[in-house]
Structure formats: structure tokens, C-alpha cells
Design a protein around this motif. Structure first.
Motif, PDB file in Angstrom:
ATOM      1  N   ARG A   1      37.410  -7.226   4.252  1.00 12.74           N
ATOM      2  CA  ARG A   1      38.375  -8.297   4.533  1.00 12.74           C
ATOM      3  C   ARG A   1      38.719  -9.336   3.342  1.00 12.74           C
ATOM      4  NH1 ARG A   1      36.749 -11.847   9.418  1.00 12.74           N
ATOM      5  NH2 ARG A   1      37.161  -9.837  10.546  1.00 12.74           N
ATOM      6  N   GLU A   2      40.131  -9.231   3.031  1.00 15.43           N
ATOM      7  CA  GLU A   2      40.572  -9.995   2.034  1.00 15.43           C
ATOM      8  C   GLU A   2      41.554 -11.246   2.169  1.00 15.43           C
ATOM      9  OE1 GLU A   2      42.555  -7.176  -1.385  1.00 15.43           O
ATOM     10  OE2 GLU A   2      42.612  -6.054   0.565  1.00 15.43           O
ATOM     11  N   GLU A   3      41.326 -12.250   1.579  1.00  9.80           N
ATOM     12  CA  GLU A   3      41.995 -13.387   1.786  1.00  9.80           C
ATOM     13  C   GLU A   3      42.525 -13.726   0.420  1.00  9.80           C
ATOM     14  OE1 GLU A   3      40.134 -16.862   3.587  1.00  9.80           O
ATOM     15  OE2 GLU A   3      39.209 -15.406   5.176  1.00  9.80           O
TER      16      GLU A   3
ATOM     17  N   GLY B   1      45.285 -15.988  -1.833  1.00  3.71           N
ATOM     18  CA  GLY B   1      45.923 -16.750  -2.128  1.00  3.71           C
ATOM     19  C   GLY B   1      46.366 -17.160  -3.812  1.00  3.71           C
TER      20      GLY B   1
ATOM     21  N   ARG C   1      39.287 -14.223  -1.799  1.00  6.73           N
ATOM     22  CA  ARG C   1      38.184 -14.102  -1.023  1.00  6.73           C
ATOM     23  C   ARG C   1      37.919 -12.520  -0.386  1.00  6.73           C
ATOM     24  NH1 ARG C   1      34.603 -17.617   2.373  1.00  6.73           N
ATOM     25  NH2 ARG C   1      33.757 -16.454   4.158  1.00  6.73           N
TER      26      ARG C   1
END
Length: 272
Positions: free
Chosen positions: A103-105, A107, A112
Motif C-alpha cells: 500500500r502506497e500513500e 504526497g 508511506r
């Protein structure tokens, strides 16, 4: 239950246990848990690159596997994860590997990446990360079963594991925080620590060692419960009463705050 019935049940249970043991051998190393099955394996490589400015942060949250972060002269953060899975058959191993989410976040100032494993799946999986970090980018690295290795990263450095150690070298830093439960912490700081910087190294079951340049200016607090505190080759001016399990003092008049602590193990402060 009759004597014959009890003996028959016991024999059947022993045969079943032996069959399970033959099919699956569980091994545990230093902070690296693996499941070795008779057959069934799958692996792949997951890669990404990100643009993060100085002051940005890369966060890695892993479950099983080591995380290694190393300084890079390049302008991008580069992440490689060698993923593997084991199960009873190759098809089941591939199915398990495909079920592990990355899972990628993403910004402008923060990236993350989190490894999310499926629940209630028979088998084992691992993801071993290598993160190449440009100057000025902070790192926050967390794993459960595996170690954290640091190679000349700087700025703000956070490293956390449960079953494994934290080892490596740090460049110029404003914050260094390393924590583990079952394992040791061994870090060497080669660069300068910011005057208002902090270094916090803690363990529960393992030793803690920090090596510093001789000209480091810091306020030092070191303690352990079952072990001893030792320091050598550094101009540590002890403040108050010194015991073999607790030392507090200053280096070169004081400055950055350094806290070292463990429960079962020793604490060593040395010269890098």
C-alpha cells in the motif's frame, strides 16, 4: 476409555504430528522468521522511485523481513522490495504472494509504503526492502520480524523493530531514534549531531552501543537493569553518583541530548 483405546489414540496422534512436522519446518533466526515447506515457493521484485525534497520523509512499514536504508547521491528515493512466499505448492505460494498488498500513500512531502499480509493463510511470506535515500530526506523504518540496517543516512532517522536488531552508521543528524524488543542496537554516528538534536536508543532484550566522534557535544544519560554501563575514549564528565548500571554526564560541555537504555543487556558508549 480402555487401555487399548488410549494407546491407539496416542499412536495416531504421534503419527499425525510426525506427518505435519515432515511437511513444514519452522525456523527462527536472529530477528528473521521463516517457514520452510517441503515444496511450494514464489518470489518477485517490487520497485518504485519517488521525488521527495529535502525535509521530506520516506516511511516503510513491514511485517516479515529486513529493511536496509543507504545514502544515495541521486535525486530520487528508490525503493526495492524482494518478496517471497512459501506454501505447500507453487500455486498456493503464488496465490499468497499476490495477496500481499504493497500500500502506497504518496504526497509532496511524505511517502508511506506499508506491507499488508492476508489473514488466515497457510504459509509464510517475507519482504526485504532496500531504500536509497538522497541527502536531506528523513527516514522512518518499521518492521516486526527482521532487522533494520542503516548506511550513512542522516537528518531525522527512526528505526523500529520487534524481533531483530538495529545496526549501522549515521551521518550528520538532528534526530536518531532506534528501538527494539528482542535484539540489540549498534549505531555509529560519523557526522555532527545538531546542538538541539536528540539520540534515543532503547532495547528490552539486547545490548545498546553508540559510537560518537570525540568532539561531540552532548548531555548523556545511560542506564540498564540487568547489565552494566561502560564508556571509554570519550571525555565524559560524570554528573552526580555513577553506578555500574546508571551513568549521567556531559561530553565537551554538553549539547545534544543522548539517552541510551536497555533492560537485559549492557550499554556501551565508544568513540567512532
Amino acid at each position: 476409555m480402555t487401555g487399548h483405546g488410549w494407546r491407539g489414540w496416542t499412536a495416531a496422534a504421534l503419527v499425525a504430528a510426525a506427518t505435519l512436522t515432515a511437511g513444514c519446518e519452522i525456523k527462527a533466526g536472529e530477528g528473521d522468521f521463516s517457514f520452510e515447506f517441503a515444496a511450494g515457493a514464489a518470489s518477485d521484485t517490487w520497485t518504485r522511485s519517488y521525488d521527495l525534497p529535502p525535509g521530506g520523509r520516506i516511511e516503510i512499514l513491514n511485517v516479515n523481513g529486513e529493511i536496509r536504508a543507504e545514502a544515495s547521491p541521486g535525486g530520487k528515493v528508490e525503493v526495492t522490495a524482494e518478496r517471497s512466499a512459501k506454501a505447500a505448492t507453487d500455486d498456493e505460494a503464488r496465490e499468497l504472494l499476490n495477496a500481499v498488498q504493497m500500500r502506497e500513500e504518496i504526497g509532496a512531502q511524505r511517502v508511506r509504503i506499508e506491507t499488508i499480509a492476508p489473514r488466515m493463510r497457510l504459509g509464510g511470506h517475507k519482504a526485504s526492502f532496500v531504500v536509497r535515500v538522497p541527502p536531506g530526506v528523513h527516514v522512518d523504518l518499521r518492521t516486526v520480524n527482521g532487522g533494520v540496517r542503516l548506511v550513512n543516512v542522516g537528518g531525522e532517522v527512526r528505526a523500529t523493530t520487534t524481533n531483530g536488531g538495529v545496526k549501522g552508521t549515521i551521518g550528520a543528524a538532528s534526530l536518531v531514534e532506534a528501538r527494539t524488543t528482542n535484539g540489540g542496537v549498534e549505531l555509529s554516528i560519523a557526522g555532527a549531531i545538531a546542538p538541539d538534536g536528540e539520540v534515543r536508543l532503547t532495547s528490552v532484550n539486547g545490548g545498546v552501543r553508540l559510537d560518537l566522534p570525540a568532539d561531540t557535544k552532548a548531555d548523556v544519560s545511560a542506564r540498564c537493569t540487568n547489565g552494566r554501563v561502560s564508556f571509554a575514549d570519550l571525555p565524559l564528565a560524570v554528573e552526580g553518583e555513577q553506578t555500574r548500571r546508571r551513568v549521567q554526564g556531559t561530553l565537551n560541555g554538553g549539547g545534544a541530548r543522548i539517552e541510551l537504555a536497555t533492560t537485559n543487556g549492557g550499554v556501551t558508549i565508544g568513540r567512532s
